[in-house]
Design an enzyme around this catalytic site. Structure first.
Site, PDB file in Angstrom:
ATOM      1  N   ASP A 170      29.726  58.705  61.585  1.00 42.69           N
ATOM      2  CA  ASP A 170      29.066  57.525  60.992  1.00 42.69           C
ATOM      3  C   ASP A 170      28.641  56.483  62.029  1.00 42.69           C
ATOM      4  OD1 ASP A 170      31.754  57.011  61.440  1.00 42.69           O
ATOM      5  OD2 ASP A 170      32.124  56.020  59.527  1.00 42.69           O
ATOM      6  N   ARG A 180      27.920  60.054  49.558  1.00 39.96           N
ATOM      7  CA  ARG A 180      26.557  59.773  49.112  1.00 39.96           C
ATOM      8  C   ARG A 180      25.648  60.926  49.448  1.00 39.96           C
ATOM      9  NH1 ARG A 180      25.231  54.059  51.515  1.00 39.96           N
ATOM     10  NH2 ARG A 180      26.404  55.007  53.196  1.00 39.96           N
ATOM     11  N   SER A 185      32.668  61.434  58.730  1.00 43.72           N
ATOM     12  CA  SER A 185      33.249  60.343  59.511  1.00 43.72           C
ATOM     13  C   SER A 185      34.711  60.564  59.881  1.00 43.72           C
ATOM     14  CB  SER A 185      33.092  59.050  58.727  1.00 43.72           C
ATOM     15  OG  SER A 185      31.762  58.912  58.338  1.00 43.72           O
TER      16      SER A 185
HETATM   17  C1  BGC Z   1      37.429  58.306  62.205  1.00 48.17           C
HETATM   18  C2  BGC Z   1      36.080  58.129  62.878  1.00 48.17           C
HETATM   19  C3  BGC Z   1      35.179  57.272  62.022  1.00 48.17           C
HETATM   20  C4  BGC Z   1      35.875  55.964  61.658  1.00 48.17           C
HETATM   21  C5  BGC Z   1      35.013  55.058  60.789  1.00 48.17           C
HETATM   22  C6  BGC Z   1      38.007  56.954  61.790  1.00 48.17           C
HETATM   23  O1  BGC Z   1      39.176  57.126  61.053  1.00 48.17           O
HETATM   24  O2  BGC Z   1      38.337  58.952  63.069  1.00 48.17           O
HETATM   25  O3  BGC Z   1      35.485  59.370  63.131  1.00 48.17           O
HETATM   26  O4  BGC Z   1      33.991  57.024  62.732  1.00 48.17           O
HETATM   27  O5  BGC Z   1      37.077  56.237  60.972  1.00 48.17           O
HETATM   28  O6  BGC Z   1      34.682  55.649  59.599  1.00 48.17           O
END
Ligand code: BGC
Length: 449
Positions: free
Chosen positions: A194, A76, A140
């Protein structure tokens, strides 16, 4: 033994395999806090405890910020206005889907795609919403930050396997891609996970918020910690609060059953993200598929010819579990002929067993972090949660809440689980605003206000 007797025996066995009872939860919490301690001290741990170089907002931050939010296959681009009184509104937004092929492409290709999305967003909204050239980047994946606006990708998760990014600074890669798109006057002001975005978004209006959690395709959490308790932060005042990204998906002091082990072996990252593979939306469907194949093989469900409907890896998703649990006839909608009500009931029961364990583990992980901050749970903790499992899965929240009641009785009322939709994107803007007065690469700490 009768057919139904054999079926019942098998279901009891599955309930045991996927059980996560009070005693297991207590052991889990103690191991989890042990790993938190080790991670914070900079020792070997399955919880990375990554400092984000940012503290919580105070609610008076204001301005308009642009954010780029890469959560997985969803991307996004948006602008968010902060009114300085805890109110945040999205003033423009566009959603893009990262093509499957890019999940296995080169870093150059992936980041060029991100920059092209920013450019096309600007084409649409250039007149009114692009005054701010400070971009917040929500990325994320597990990134070790060394400042609020730089960080090295440790490894991909959630099915991504893009080459040439692990071990590199993702902010520098984005900045290079933006300049290849001639977007030279953009500055990536902040990089955030995130979970951190979700915490920041909620906290902007609710100062009691002290945890951000994602329960979606992947899973993870963050919370505020005193800088003095984090290794290698001696250049930051020790009472200063820094949000720490736990990367709890990689927590590994939890026992796997034979289905967890099979899923892990066939995954892109065997041995890694053990907790994520038991809890998050990306894997629940696959666990269900493996269990159903086993039931067909044992002759207690459907018949051997119908095996073919469950052959393809990742062909079931968490949505299948949630629809089955809600009583939908998903076997017919999958085009499997001649199934009975009993077959559907068994499918619903297996879905419940798998998803209930996920919710109970997630609740225990939240409990571990909350009791780390407040051992006797004396105050209210507002916990910002985003992600499709928490938002959409029928019994997920209820199962989490009953785990908390089992653990803490009446005090569990101090856990306020708050759905924070779009948290990561709105939070990115809050992060950019806070980052404007914090600690950036090549700069000194300027966060004391
Ligand atoms: C990632 C994290 C992320 C989470 C939620 C995981 O696979 O390692 O960094 O916060 O997914 O999106």
């Amino acid at each position: 033994m009768t057919d139904s007797g054999q079926k019942e025996k098998m279901m009891t066995h599955l309930e045991e395999l996927f059980g996560f009872d009070l005693e297991q939860a207590r052991t889990f919490i103690s191991f989890f806090q042990d790993e938190m301690k080790r991670g914070l001290a900079g020792n070997q741990s399955s919880l990375k405890m990554i400092p984000s170089y940012i503290g919580r907002p105070i609610g008076s931050e204001q301005g308009e910020y642009m954010a780029l939010d890469l959560g997985g296959t969803n991307l996004r681009v948006l602008t968010v206005r902060l009114d300085g009184r805890g109110g945040a509104s999205v003033t423009a937004a566009r959603r893009f889907t990262v093509p499957q092929s890019l999940m296995h492409a080169t870093g150059h290709e992936l980041f060029d795609f991100l920059a092209r999305c920013v450019s096309s967003f600007l084409d649409d909204h250039s007149s009114k919403n692009t005054r701010s050239r400070h971009l917040a980047f929500t990325f994320s994946f597990p990134v070790v930050q060394n400042a609020v606006n730089s960080g090295i990708l440790l490894r991909w998760t959630k099915g991504f396997a893009v080459s040439g990014v692990e071990g590199k600074d993702v902010v520098a890669m984005l900045a290079d891609a933006l300049s290849r798109q001639c977007l030279k006057n953009f500055r990536v002001a902040a990089l955030a996970n995130d979970t951190v975005g979700t915490l920041m978004a909620k906290c902007y209006a609710d100062p009691d918020c002290d945890m951000g959690v994602i329960l979606g395709t992947g899973t993870n959490a963050c919370y505020p910690e005193k800088a003095g308790r984090i290794a290698n932060m001696s250049n930051v005042p020790e009472n200063r609060e820094i949000i720490v990204n736990l990367e709890w998906g990689d927590f590994n002091r939890i026992e796997q059953n034979i289905f967890d082990q099979a899923l892990d072996r066939q995954s892109l990252n065997p041995g890694a993200q053990r907790l994520e593979k038991m809890v998050s939306g990306m894997y629940l469907g696959e666990l269900l598929r493996l269990v159903l194949l086993n039931l067909i093989e044992k002759g207690v469900w459907l018949n051997p010819e119908q095996r073919c409907h469950f052959q393809r890896i990742h062909s079931l998703s968490s949505e299948h579990l949630s629809r089955a649990e809600a009583g939908e006839d998903i076997l017919s909608s999958m085009g499997i002929p001649g199934t009975t009500k009993e077959d559907a009931a068994l499918l619903a029961r297996v879905s419940h067993i798998i998803a209930a364990r996920a919710a109970r583990i997630a609740a225990a992980a939240i409990a571990a972090v909350v009791t780390w901050m407040d051992e006797n749970i004396e105050k209210r903790h507002s916990i910002a949660i985003d992600g499709s499992l928490f938002e959409k899965y029928p019994q997920f929240r209820t199962n989490m809440e009953s785990m908390l009641v089992e653990l803490y009785g009446g005090r569990s009322a101090h856990f306020d689980l708050c759905l924070t939709p779009d948290g990561s994107a709105v939070g990115a803007a809050v992060i950019a605003a806070v980052a404007a007065k914090t600690y950036t690469r090549d700069e000194e700490w300027v966060g004391d206000s």
